[in-house]
Write a protein that holds these residues in place. Sequence first.
Motif, PDB file in Angstrom:
ATOM      1  N   THR A 289      -3.158  56.700  12.029  1.00 11.38           N
ATOM      2  CA  THR A 289      -3.832  57.170  13.491  1.00 11.38           C
ATOM      3  C   THR A 289      -3.375  58.474  13.888  1.00 11.38           C
ATOM      4  O   THR A 289      -4.213  59.491  14.344  1.00 11.38           O
ATOM      5  CB  THR A 289      -3.846  55.917  14.507  1.00 11.38           C
ATOM      6  N   LYS A 293      -5.353  61.833  14.387  1.00 13.47           N
ATOM      7  CA  LYS A 293      -5.745  62.279  15.514  1.00 13.47           C
ATOM      8  C   LYS A 293      -5.246  63.982  15.794  1.00 13.47           C
ATOM      9  O   LYS A 293      -5.953  64.752  16.363  1.00 13.47           O
ATOM     10  CB  LYS A 293      -4.940  61.862  16.841  1.00 13.47           C
ATOM     11  N   GLU A 319     -11.413  56.888  12.494  1.00  8.82           N
ATOM     12  CA  GLU A 319     -10.367  55.944  12.961  1.00  8.82           C
ATOM     13  C   GLU A 319     -10.481  54.587  13.151  1.00  8.82           C
ATOM     14  O   GLU A 319      -9.825  53.873  12.901  1.00  8.82           O
ATOM     15  CB  GLU A 319     -10.045  56.794  14.251  1.00  8.82           C
ATOM     16  N   ARG A 323      -8.969  51.238  11.360  1.00  8.53           N
ATOM     17  CA  ARG A 323      -8.383  49.960  11.593  1.00  8.53           C
ATOM     18  C   ARG A 323      -9.150  48.716  11.077  1.00  8.53           C
ATOM     19  O   ARG A 323      -8.350  47.919  10.990  1.00  8.53           O
ATOM     20  CB  ARG A 323      -8.849  50.070  13.483  1.00  8.53           C
TER      21      ARG A 323
ATOM     22  N   ASP B 350      -8.897  53.723  18.842  1.00  5.26           N
ATOM     23  CA  ASP B 350      -7.846  54.420  19.543  1.00  5.26           C
ATOM     24  C   ASP B 350      -8.514  54.869  20.604  1.00  5.26           C
ATOM     25  O   ASP B 350      -9.791  55.334  20.783  1.00  5.26           O
ATOM     26  CB  ASP B 350      -7.520  55.880  18.835  1.00  5.26           C
TER      27      ASP B 350
END
Lengths: 341, 369
Positions: A289, A293, A319, A323, B350
């Motif tokens: 992650t 980012k 992203e 997950r 996120d």
Amino acid sequence: MSLWVDKYRPRNLDDLHYHPELSSRLRSLAASGDFPHILFYGPSGAGKKTRIMCTLRELYGPGVEKLRIDQRVFVTPSNRKLDVNVVQSNYHIELTPSDVGMYDRVVIQDILKEIAQTQQVDLNAKQRFKVVIINEADALTRDAQAALRRTMEKYMNNMRLILCASSTSKIIAPIRSRCLLVRVAAPTTDEMSKVLHHVAKKERFSLPETAAQQIIDTSSGNLRKALLVFEAMKMQRPDLSGDIEVAKADWETYCGKVADLILQEQSAPKLLEVRGKLYELLSHCIPPTVILKTIAERIVDKVDDTLKPQIVHWAAYYELRMRMGSKKIFHLEAFVAKVMT
Amino acid sequence: MSTSTLPQFGSRPTHSAQENTKLQPWVEKYRPKTIDDVSSQEHTVAVLRKSLQSTNLPHMLFYGPPGTGKTSTILALARQLFGPDLFRARVLELNASDERGISVVRDKIKTFARETPKHVSVSSDGKTYPCPPYKLIILDEADSMTQDAQSALRRIMETYSRITRFCLVCNYVTRIIEPLASRCSKFRFRPLAQGSSQARVEMIASAEGVQAEDGVLPLILQLAGGDLRKAITYLQTAQRLHGAIDPPTPITAMSIHEISGVVPVETIRGLLRAMGVDPDSGLDASLAKRGFQGVRTAVKQIGREGWSAGQVLEQIHDALIPLSSIPAIPKAQAALAIAECDKGLCEGGDEELQLLDCCLRIWDVMSKA
């Protein structure tokens, strides 16, 4: 010799440099005897853990700092053995159940019931209850969180929970409604420079304003990172004068390079090259992650305004897929390929 | 395991009862003692009162949003049926914190359901209770039971229906498998009306000697949104904070906002402005000029202050949708963006990326409108 981060970590609620109204609130709660379950939340490096330890000290006195580390073994219903590291003092116990992945519910149930069913042994203790600190509470599975909710109410007599999380979104509503929510915001620029100057004074040198500003800019509100960078800088160049480059972490520069590669040329061979670099980053245990980012951020800085929202959109999209999926590299590559087209 | 099935009351040792009442959550302390005390569920209460008189209960399924009194109602009903003495022998309460897989349904519930109880009607506190000759099994939070466990339950429910009654309590009736739902009589619990929950909160406030500034109690109820448990918890937490200071100060609206984790209106308005929406008058092209960088800074700032993205999203929605001057199509697209972002957050995406993506999409549709 310990790192500055640990060396100058405040031990008392009075020593904390920022959020004074929060400190006074915690102090009055600790003094009142009617201590609720608490959920601390805020970005990383904002001082959640420091505040928790200070609060414990306020509750029990210096005894909480005598820590010991145990390794506990839990057995799941399917007879699997789990090893969990547990930090404890006479008054509190601290654990990170999310370490064991999907079996965290067993750990939670066992340990909480064990703690909850034993009374405080030490007669001189200031409080009748023990404290259980659960780190990374937002990484707990839903099962584990559901297991917490009734336990929290039932064993209120012998035990208080302190949960520590970076966001409340992933904590289920029943738990949120049973806790006192304490938000620990990241320090502002002024507050950070105050802390940096404080450390500099303790180390007996003076910190030039430009250097302080640079440290604050790179750390974006993460005080732990700021202090680490500060110490590294001091090691590299003891006088801290003039125009100095703030040392960035290796992986960060590496991610920058990857982003540059992507922008340079959009072709299949390039993708292969990027892939190799991504593998290298992953093999150095950088969380995927974070890689995604950082790369996305670099790319966004360098492209036209019209493209920016799209890149952010795809970053968010992949992203999320990362997950949900299990093989991280696929989604990183997919993102790179998407950006190239 | 055995201790976990004890009901809340009756299990408390008496010698430290006084101290315990002080430390007890008010939610437990002020749970209704009889079904007539239950706030604002007239229909359900009327039906249950009838069945209490005839002492014949059906299998029951209670559903409704959290904090509307489902657990309270069934506990109060059980207490009125069996009285304090027999409560522990006759009622089995299982909830999500207990192990509740298929094996538990098979062993525990079966064993409990197998023993036939006798009809007793005398009680130690002088009152007579109906004490009908059956047992009550309360499955709290039944929607978190696995499908298998639920299917295992259906035959058990029928076989032992002579001596046991089941009461399933859940939030979402759709998560209960159809065969189970059809065996029960369903009771829907509606979100509490403002009036009755206000009366309850005021009663507790005066019983506990809470001092609050004007407008704080309505604010608590507004933030709780029909969830009485939430309202009472807010009240108690606020009282803890303010009562701990010496001398105690009245509860302020500010601390209620802080406790409930609601993002200040100003922050949300700032974010809306960055997305090209004026919080009062609707679209404003000049605000959208700051473009990408404006949105990004606003989102970053929110992240740094530690607000949870889910809460921010909810409040953006509440602020954006009622604005009448935004045309329908951009509004619909914004709602779509919010919904997708919420899904992303639920699945563990996120926070910063998701929120930024959502805000950029809204900004995009707003600047084109």
